[in-house]
Design a protein around this motif. Structure first.
Motif, PDB file in Angstrom:
ATOM      1  N   SER A  66      26.779  41.159 -30.900  1.00 33.10           N
ATOM      2  CA  SER A  66      27.593  41.694 -29.744  1.00 33.10           C
ATOM      3  C   SER A  66      26.883  40.984 -28.445  1.00 33.10           C
ATOM      4  CB  SER A  66      27.834  43.245 -29.752  1.00 33.10           C
ATOM      5  OG  SER A  66      28.226  43.588 -30.931  1.00 33.10           O
ATOM      6  N   GLU A  67      26.744  41.908 -27.514  1.00 28.59           N
ATOM      7  CA  GLU A  67      26.174  41.590 -26.107  1.00 28.59           C
ATOM      8  C   GLU A  67      24.574  40.847 -26.363  1.00 28.59           C
ATOM      9  OE1 GLU A  67      24.587  45.582 -26.771  1.00 28.59           O
ATOM     10  OE2 GLU A  67      26.567  44.585 -26.865  1.00 28.59           O
ATOM     11  N   LYS A  68      24.100  41.066 -27.497  1.00 31.34           N
ATOM     12  CA  LYS A  68      22.693  40.302 -27.752  1.00 31.34           C
ATOM     13  C   LYS A  68      22.837  38.925 -28.259  1.00 31.34           C
ATOM     14  CE  LYS A  68      21.496  43.766 -30.171  1.00 31.34           C
ATOM     15  NZ  LYS A  68      21.024  44.780 -31.205  1.00 31.34           N
ATOM     16  N   GLY A  69      24.054  38.388 -28.385  1.00 35.92           N
ATOM     17  CA  GLY A  69      24.487  36.942 -28.827  1.00 35.92           C
ATOM     18  C   GLY A  69      24.476  36.866 -30.257  1.00 35.92           C
ATOM     19  N   CYS A  70      23.484  35.996 -30.964  1.00 35.47           N
ATOM     20  CA  CYS A  70      23.681  35.684 -32.325  1.00 35.47           C
ATOM     21  C   CYS A  70      22.425  35.034 -32.889  1.00 35.47           C
ATOM     22  CB  CYS A  70      24.658  34.803 -32.584  1.00 35.47           C
ATOM     23  SG  CYS A  70      24.494  33.063 -32.351  1.00 35.47           S
ATOM     24  N   VAL A  71      22.127  35.258 -34.087  1.00 34.73           N
ATOM     25  CA  VAL A  71      20.912  34.502 -34.832  1.00 34.73           C
ATOM     26  C   VAL A  71      21.547  33.382 -35.641  1.00 34.73           C
ATOM     27  CG1 VAL A  71      19.224  36.251 -34.313  1.00 34.73           C
ATOM     28  CG2 VAL A  71      20.496  36.394 -36.360  1.00 34.73           C
ATOM     29  N   VAL A  72      21.142  32.082 -35.841  1.00 38.38           N
ATOM     30  CA  VAL A  72      21.532  31.157 -36.616  1.00 38.38           C
ATOM     31  C   VAL A  72      20.227  31.207 -37.806  1.00 38.38           C
ATOM     32  CG1 VAL A  72      22.120  28.905 -37.082  1.00 38.38           C
ATOM     33  CG2 VAL A  72      22.807  29.891 -34.879  1.00 38.38           C
ATOM     34  N   VAL A  73      20.560  31.569 -39.093  1.00 36.73           N
ATOM     35  CA  VAL A  73      19.600  31.756 -40.023  1.00 36.73           C
ATOM     36  C   VAL A  73      19.640  30.428 -41.111  1.00 36.73           C
ATOM     37  CG1 VAL A  73      18.669  33.206 -42.183  1.00 36.73           C
ATOM     38  CG2 VAL A  73      19.907  33.964 -39.790  1.00 36.73           C
ATOM     39  N   ASP A  98      14.508  27.557 -43.234  1.00 38.09           N
ATOM     40  CA  ASP A  98      13.245  27.081 -42.480  1.00 38.09           C
ATOM     41  C   ASP A  98      12.965  28.189 -41.262  1.00 38.09           C
ATOM     42  OD1 ASP A  98      13.060  25.005 -44.087  1.00 38.09           O
ATOM     43  OD2 ASP A  98      14.303  23.717 -43.062  1.00 38.09           O
ATOM     44  N   LYS A  99      14.138  28.501 -40.656  1.00 31.19           N
ATOM     45  CA  LYS A  99      13.943  29.272 -39.454  1.00 31.19           C
ATOM     46  C   LYS A  99      15.133  30.171 -38.833  1.00 31.19           C
ATOM     47  CE  LYS A  99      15.350  25.728 -36.442  1.00 31.19           C
ATOM     48  NZ  LYS A  99      14.955  24.898 -35.183  1.00 31.19           N
ATOM     49  N   VAL A 100      14.871  31.044 -37.990  1.00 28.13           N
ATOM     50  CA  VAL A 100      15.982  31.912 -37.322  1.00 28.13           C
ATOM     51  C   VAL A 100      15.847  31.461 -36.016  1.00 28.13           C
ATOM     52  CG1 VAL A 100      16.613  34.190 -36.928  1.00 28.13           C
ATOM     53  CG2 VAL A 100      15.525  33.717 -39.011  1.00 28.13           C
ATOM     54  N   THR A 101      17.143  31.190 -35.446  1.00 25.92           N
ATOM     55  CA  THR A 101      17.246  30.570 -34.049  1.00 25.92           C
ATOM     56  C   THR A 101      18.418  31.708 -33.272  1.00 25.92           C
ATOM     57  OG1 THR A 101      17.097  28.514 -34.818  1.00 25.92           O
ATOM     58  CG2 THR A 101      18.012  28.726 -32.675  1.00 25.92           C
ATOM     59  N   ALA A 102      17.579  32.312 -32.135  1.00 23.74           N
ATOM     60  CA  ALA A 102      18.378  33.292 -31.537  1.00 23.74           C
ATOM     61  C   ALA A 102      19.127  32.330 -30.396  1.00 23.74           C
ATOM     62  CB  ALA A 102      17.448  34.332 -30.878  1.00 23.74           C
ATOM     63  N   ALA A 117      25.946  25.045 -31.233  1.00 22.80           N
ATOM     64  CA  ALA A 117      27.212  25.443 -31.824  1.00 22.80           C
ATOM     65  C   ALA A 117      27.190  26.923 -31.675  1.00 22.80           C
ATOM     66  CB  ALA A 117      27.071  25.287 -33.410  1.00 22.80           C
ATOM     67  N   GLY A 118      25.917  27.606 -31.422  1.00 24.08           N
ATOM     68  CA  GLY A 118      26.047  29.071 -31.143  1.00 24.08           C
ATOM     69  C   GLY A 118      26.592  29.339 -29.880  1.00 24.08           C
ATOM     70  N   ARG A 119      26.116  28.500 -28.786  1.00 22.37           N
ATOM     71  CA  ARG A 119      26.715  28.330 -27.473  1.00 22.37           C
ATOM     72  C   ARG A 119      28.125  28.413 -27.545  1.00 22.37           C
ATOM     73  NH1 ARG A 119      23.592  24.805 -23.975  1.00 22.37           N
ATOM     74  NH2 ARG A 119      24.321  26.218 -22.138  1.00 22.37           N
ATOM     75  N   LEU A 120      28.520  27.294 -28.177  1.00 21.36           N
ATOM     76  CA  LEU A 120      29.982  27.288 -28.157  1.00 21.36           C
ATOM     77  C   LEU A 120      30.748  28.367 -28.842  1.00 21.36           C
ATOM     78  CD1 LEU A 120      30.002  23.504 -29.448  1.00 21.36           C
ATOM     79  CD2 LEU A 120      31.098  24.338 -27.388  1.00 21.36           C
ATOM     80  N   GLY A 121      30.177  29.074 -29.632  1.00 16.24           N
ATOM     81  CA  GLY A 121      30.941  30.267 -30.264  1.00 16.24           C
ATOM     82  C   GLY A 121      30.780  31.342 -29.290  1.00 16.24           C
TER      83      GLY A 121
END
Length: 333
Positions: free
Chosen positions: A249-256, A259-263, A299-303
């Motif tokens: 939601s308002e906290k955005g997303c995490v890409v998992v 190797d890593k988790v990207t907020a 990609a997360g920013r586009l989403g």
């Protein structure tokens, strides 16, 4: 691997959306669980419709919303979903094609009417959905065009499709064709109640590599692992699949990934009007980023950008060119 003709092909329940703005009292009087998606029959659909106020109507369904979003970014998009050859079905077909989406699934000539979803939007922007699947639940393996799937970079499936048995078989057939053509298969978990019904089957799809990429929100993630701890659930998710995106939601997303988790943060908005389609449009932006070869963060920013656009007005369709909007914000298109 041959060059893809299409960027993203989506398969889902073809549902004509009927959206109305209402209040919590209406939900209570109708016995609706706020924020949930409830499957209903034709009689209940008629009852809700007669009690509703003025409505906005548009072709929808979760995967269809995503595919329309992909097209709004300027990508080539295909949709597979079942409608009946009735008035609503013809409206649905015309509407989605005018959004620059290829839609060639044959309409049913008999059986139940085209599916509809009655979406009640409260002043806080939350949406409560009552869905009559109708013809949508009769999507069958024969409706899957093998050439279209094999020619698509990504095949995107919605979790709601896992309800009807024949649609489930169509889902698996599409995954096998896509993987045979060395393409990517993505799945959105759709709804925490949907996850509750099919938790073990969804986990099996992930662990058997039937799917390559999962989209979920926090509620769906916690339901999947029957947990109240997001970090613990993310750890389990990383063990079960190599690539996932969790929206917050308002906290955005995490890409998992393994190797890593990207907020990735959410985009700021002026006013929350209607959360209908937020997850669907987020997936559109993310998938668009993937097929354009961007970083996972971009990609997360586009989403996030697409989700921010759609929640500031009623309905799950973007009301502006997402391609132009991305360019305005300096994002790759």
């Amino acid at each position: 691997m041959t060059t893809a003709k299409y960027d993203v092909l989506g398969i889902g329940n073809a549902i004509f959306d009927i959206l109305v703005q209402t209040d919590d009292a209406f939900l209570a009087n109708q016995g609706m669980a706020k924020g949930a998606m409830q499957l209903i029959d034709e009689t209940r659909a008629a009852s809700i419709y007669s009690a509703m106020g003025p409505a906005t109507q548009v072709s929808g369904g979760s995967a269809a919303n995503t595919i329309v979003g992909v097209a709004a970014f300027g990508a080539s998009a295909v949709y597979v979903g079942k409608v009946k050859d009735d008035q609503v079905g013809r409206l649905y077909s015309h509407d989605i094609r005018t959004a620059n989406v290829t839609f060639t699934t044959p309409a049913a000539t008999d059986g139940p009417a085209t599916g509809c979803s009655y979406i009640l939007i409260t002043p806080d922007g939350e949406r409560t959905m009552n869905t009559y699947l109708g013809a949508a639940q009769n999507l069958r393996p024969d409706d899957i065009d093998a050439e279209q799937v094999a020619a698509s970079s990504i095949t995107y499936l919605e979790g709601y499709l896992w309800d009807p048995a024949e649609a489930k078989n169509a889902f698996v057939k599409a995954s096998e064709i896509a993987h045979g053509a060395k393409r990517t298969v993505a799945l959105t978990l759709s709804d925490s109640f949907c996850v509750g019904r099919y938790r073990d089957e969804f986990l099996s799809l992930m662990r058997k590599n039937t799917i390559d990429l999962i989209f979920a929100n926090e509620a769906e993630l916690l339901s999947l692992y029957q947990s109240s701890d997001v970090d613990a659930a993310l750890t389990q998710l990383r063990n079960d699949i190599g690539f996932a995106v969790v929206t917050r939601s308002e906290k955005g997303c995490v890409v998992v990934t393994k190797d890593k988790v990207t907020a990735v943060p959410a985009f700021p908005i002026n006013k929350l009007v209607d959360t209908t389609g937020a997850g669907d449009l987020f997936a559109a932006g993310f998938l668009f980023g993937l097929v354009r070869g961007t970083s996972h963060e971009d990609a997360g920013r586009l989403g996030a950008l697409a989700a921010a656009e759609v929640i500031q007005h009623v309905g799950a369709r973007p009301q502006t060119s997402l391609k132009d909007l991305a360019q305005k914000h300096g994002l790759p298109v």
